[in-house]
Write a protein that holds these residues in place. Sequence first.
Motif, short mmCIF file in Angstrom:
data_model
loop_
_atom_site.label_atom_id
_atom_site.label_comp_id
_atom_site.label_asym_id
_atom_site.label_seq_id
_atom_site.Cartn_x
_atom_site.Cartn_y
_atom_site.Cartn_z
N THR A 8 8.96 -1.90 -10.00
CA THR A 8 8.47 -2.24 -8.85
C THR A 8 7.14 -2.24 -8.52
N GLY A 9 6.25 -1.39 -9.53
CA GLY A 9 4.78 -1.70 -9.26
C GLY A 9 4.40 -3.13 -9.52
N MET A 10 5.07 -3.78 -10.57
CA MET A 10 4.54 -5.06 -11.05
C MET A 10 5.00 -5.97 -9.77
N VAL A 11 6.36 -5.88 -9.42
CA VAL A 11 6.78 -6.90 -8.14
C VAL A 11 5.92 -6.67 -6.97
N PHE A 12 5.38 -5.44 -6.70
CA PHE A 12 4.45 -5.59 -5.17
C PHE A 12 2.98 -5.82 -5.78
N GLY A 13 2.67 -5.76 -7.04
CA GLY A 13 1.25 -6.30 -7.36
C GLY A 13 1.35 -7.81 -7.52
N ILE A 14 2.74 -8.43 -7.53
CA ILE A 14 2.91 -9.94 -7.40
C ILE A 14 2.61 -10.35 -6.17
N GLY B 171 0.70 -1.37 -0.09
CA GLY B 171 0.13 -0.01 0.07
C GLY B 171 0.84 1.14 -0.07
N LEU B 172 1.96 1.17 0.78
CA LEU B 172 2.67 2.39 1.04
C LEU B 172 3.70 2.64 -0.37
N ILE B 173 3.90 1.43 -0.93
CA ILE B 173 4.93 1.44 -2.10
C ILE B 173 3.81 2.18 -3.36
N TYR B 174 2.60 1.86 -3.37
CA TYR B 174 1.88 2.26 -4.54
C TYR B 174 1.38 4.00 -4.28
N GLU B 175 1.53 4.29 -2.81
CA GLU B 175 1.59 5.66 -2.60
C GLU B 175 2.76 6.25 -3.22
N LEU B 176 3.76 5.74 -2.66
CA LEU B 176 5.05 6.61 -2.97
C LEU B 176 5.22 6.65 -4.49
N ALA C 229 5.24 -0.47 6.60
CA ALA C 229 5.28 0.74 6.30
C ALA C 229 7.02 1.24 6.23
N LEU C 230 7.39 0.83 7.40
CA LEU C 230 8.91 1.07 7.51
C LEU C 230 9.66 0.43 6.48
N VAL C 231 9.31 -0.93 6.28
CA VAL C 231 10.07 -1.78 5.18
C VAL C 231 9.81 -0.83 3.75
N ALA C 232 8.65 -0.53 3.42
CA ALA C 232 8.53 0.14 2.13
C ALA C 232 9.40 1.55 2.10
N SER C 233 9.23 2.42 3.30
CA SER C 233 9.81 3.76 3.07
C SER C 233 11.28 3.49 2.90
N LEU C 234 11.79 2.47 3.34
CA LEU C 234 13.45 2.20 3.18
C LEU C 234 13.65 1.70 1.79
N LEU C 235 12.91 0.66 1.45
CA LEU C 235 13.32 -0.02 0.29
C LEU C 235 12.89 0.89 -1.31
N PHE C 236 11.98 1.61 -1.15
CA PHE C 236 11.62 2.54 -2.20
C PHE C 236 12.73 3.32 -2.78
N PRO C 237 13.26 4.33 -1.85
CA PRO C 237 14.33 5.21 -2.41
C PRO C 237 15.83 4.70 -2.36
N LEU C 238 15.93 3.51 -1.54
CA LEU C 238 17.56 2.97 -1.68
C LEU C 238 17.69 1.65 -2.43
N VAL C 239 16.57 1.07 -2.77
CA VAL C 239 16.65 -0.21 -3.54
C VAL C 239 15.72 -0.15 -4.99
N LEU C 240 14.53 -0.09 -4.75
CA LEU C 240 13.62 -0.39 -5.73
C LEU C 240 13.65 0.57 -6.91
N VAL C 241 13.52 1.93 -6.65
CA VAL C 241 13.61 3.18 -7.79
C VAL C 241 15.01 3.10 -8.39
N PRO C 242 16.13 2.83 -7.59
CA PRO C 242 17.44 2.84 -8.56
C PRO C 242 17.64 1.59 -9.23
N ARG C 243 17.37 0.40 -8.63
CA ARG C 243 17.53 -0.80 -9.20
C ARG C 243 16.46 -1.58 -9.90
N LEU C 244 15.24 -1.34 -9.73
CA LEU C 244 14.06 -1.86 -10.51
C LEU C 244 13.72 -0.88 -11.45
#
Length: 509
Positions: free
Chosen positions: A174-180, A28-33, A154-169
Amino acid sequence: MDQTDPHAPSRAHTAILLVSVLVVATCGLIYELLAGTLASYLLGDSVTQFSIVIGSYLFAMGVGSYLSRFVRGDEIGAFIRVEVLIAALGGWSAAGLFLLFPVVEDFRLVLYALVLAIGILVGLEIPLLIRILRHRYGFADLVSNVLTYDYVGALVASLLFPLVLVPRLGMIRTGMVFGIANVAVAIALTWVLKGRRGRRFDLVVALLVLASLVFGLTIADRLQRWSEVAYYGEGVIYARSTPYQRIVLTRRASDLRLYLNGNLQFSSRDEYRYHEALVWPVLGRVAHPRSVLILGGGDGLAAREVLSDPAVVHVTLVDLDPEMTRLFRDNAELAALNRGSLSSPRLQVINTDAFVWVRHAHGTYDAVIADFPDPTAYALGKLYTESFYRELFRLLAPDGMMTVQSTSPLIAPRTYWTVATTLEAAGFHTRGYHVYVPSFGEWGYTLAAHYPPPDAVHLPPGLRFLDAASEHLMFQFPPDMARRATPVNRLDNQALVRSFDEEWAHYEG
């Protein structure tokens, strides 16, 4: 706790439900971000876009929580279907928004409709989960367990999104992975609850959504390329999301163009006009420009001009994004465009936030060149503030000279003259000037120094655009670009970002 309650979930069922709390909170937080980041990339003004997206999303979650009271019976079935819908909408949200942006007339309507739809569905999740688990836990334990997993997610999402997901995926993957991840929860619950009515239909729909997301994941790069080709109308030869920005290079015939977050930074056909006008009115007014500071300019094109002056002994280039400087250093075609400036032994590259760097920098520079992107967001607006310029005042040698890229004095005159007003508030004497760059139109700069910048300038022979006559004309402003009263741009008011957004929106609208 009533372990004999016939409605109580099994232990396996309960474990899946508790894990699902963590998963749905993270998703949920990933989709918001994703929505907030995409809105800021595509519409500009990150603070406004994130504020509206977050507010709309939280409001929609409240609506979803309210609507959960109307679910009567088969809460698990309702929860499974909500997960499948969220997986479909959230998983495809980034791809869909990228693809729709170039073709829909009112993109904001599509964006906020999607944010509201996902928010309502996410708002349904936790109330349904609490009702499903109420037979296994006492109220205190139930609330404690659900909220603990929710906040951890929520903490997991807020850390993963800028540090791992956007730069690497990237955002589409990112949207597809969390939809899965969302649909996997639905499939797991459907699989465990073998005797539930409608199980087969729910399983088929969930598997179809899963298949679409896996397919989307495999063609994510192609989807991104299609959206960017449609947006730019040019062949995309390089595209990458970094923790700081979206870098896109396009080519049309012999014209190579750089875009950052969708905003044109240069065209290889006429960038020499921009960069000669940026650099030589400064170097040509400094008697001995031995030490030069370039802020921004990660493409190395301003550095190319500076290093062509044999009097320059050392150049310090401070640019936030290491991917920019790496790309323009290591790519043969781009390095040829900047004449290998980023590999010069006379140049030192520092990849960090210029706002932070100048506060801790020591020594002085004979020339300072501020080549930042336009103040489209508050993160960039801080680089045009009085507090930032006061630090540059300290770093500029007493007989030194500085120039600031200051946007268009024709399209955004209030924005343009706000730069001069702010520099003067920081103690500088200023002179504005402008040049016509075909890719941008009329473009403006501001000279700044500890003393009134002189008229006399020494220009080297062999420049493609500037000579003494054309340089003199740059300092003349017709009435429609003449100076006007403007506020000082400070960190606490960010007047420049607001005026930039208003003036350019009026021009483009």
